[in-house]
Scaffold this motif. Sequence first.
Motif, mmCIF file in Angstrom:
data_model
loop_
_atom_site.group_PDB
_atom_site.id
_atom_site.type_symbol
_atom_site.label_atom_id
_atom_site.label_comp_id
_atom_site.label_asym_id
_atom_site.label_seq_id
_atom_site.Cartn_x
_atom_site.Cartn_y
_atom_site.Cartn_z
ATOM 1 N N LYS A 5 0.843 -1.307 0.088
ATOM 2 C CA LYS A 5 -0.084 0.103 0.683
ATOM 3 C C LYS A 5 1.034 1.090 -0.288
ATOM 4 N N CYS A 6 2.054 1.181 1.630
ATOM 5 C CA CYS A 6 3.070 2.654 0.660
ATOM 6 C C CYS A 6 3.559 2.620 0.311
ATOM 7 N N ASP A 52 2.617 -2.026 7.281
ATOM 8 C CA ASP A 52 2.873 -3.348 7.115
ATOM 9 C C ASP A 52 2.356 -4.010 6.312
HETATM 10 S S1 FES Z 1 4.390 -1.937 1.622
HETATM 11 FE FE1 FES Z 1 3.801 -0.643 3.694
HETATM 12 S S2 FES Z 1 4.806 -1.269 4.774
HETATM 13 FE FE2 FES Z 1 5.518 -1.820 2.728
#
Ligand code: FES
Length: 271
Positions: free
Chosen positions: A218-219, A225
């Motif tokens: 996601k990020c 996480d």
């Molecule tokens: S994609 Fe968000 S911590 Fe790895």
Amino acid sequence: VEVLKVLETVKESEICTTVLVRTASGHWSSLSPGQFVMVWIPGIDEVPMSVSSLEGDPPIIGITVQGIGEATNALCRLRTGDRIGIRGPYGRGFDLALPKGSTVVGVSGGVGSASTVLAMERARELGYRTVNLVGARSSSLLVFAERFIRNSDLTIVATDDGSRGHSGYVTDLLPEVLSSEKRPVIISCGPEVMMRKVMEIADEASVRCQLSLERYMKCGVGLCDSCSMSGRRVCQDGPVFDISEVRELSEFASSHRDRSGRSVPIGECVR
Ligand code: FES
Ligand SMILES: Cc1cc2nc3c(=O)[nH]c(=O)nc-3n(C[C@H](O)[C@H](O)[C@H](O)COP(=O)(O)OP(=O)(O)OC[C@H]3O[C@@H](n4cnc5c(N)ncnc54)[C@H](O)[C@@H]3O)c2cc1C
């Protein structure tokens, strides 16, 4: 996020398309092969993608996409002039600071070639001998076979159905390549079942091996996480891991997390 216009799209296989965008900032030139970018498709989603080409300054970046769901199918449908957002580069790429005289052996399955192709070309520019094993289910699904042939010392193609090259898996050919090449070092990306086999063969031959792993992200920067894999974050600690690290990842080739974070078993083929 840099919002960029699509310069061109190139069909690479029956199910893969390369999307080329001209970046506006010089920092992209520092991207190392194997690192990834987060690609934003307005109104749809943001997904991680490997960089399959990098040319010029500021560079034109290529991402090579296999359409498997909403975001990737939307990327495959892009046309010249459409806009997408890109942020990165993120993660740890392939380590190409290898002992002098090494032979870099690339093992790529399907769209996994998108992650290895730039690294293999960089390895050759750095003076290493390069040997590529490139595989797919059938010849119409091979990605970058011609580019590998053009830009490496030796390329061996394999297809599961025998429609081109060796009939069978790329990994069938790996033990012989490792025994005939001087100081081999493996870099690999493809379905996890393929990479598990690559790892077993590398272990048996005591050859160093780097694998590019994939998990839902996601990020992309170590905050959410969602890409967690046996306690490591694939977006930040990877996506490229040395086999000594992969041995500690019990989820490798066994389970992955879906969009909601639930752990689900990996089937025969991740994608
Ligand atoms: S994609 Fe968000 S911590 Fe790895
Ligand atoms: C570092 C990195 C680099 C990547 N590079 C490329 C690339 O160069 N080219 C490319 O085509 N794809 C690449 N991917 C995979 C790509 O990001 C996913 O295919 C994409 O996010 C799927 O989005 P979607 O909306 O199209 O499909 P969705 O609708 O989200 O998913 C479709 C199906 O695929 C499954 N799925 C999606 N992502 C994953 C995953 N990571 N692991 C296991 N199953 C999954 C879903 O569970 C679902 O069943 C990369 C992934 C990572 C982490």
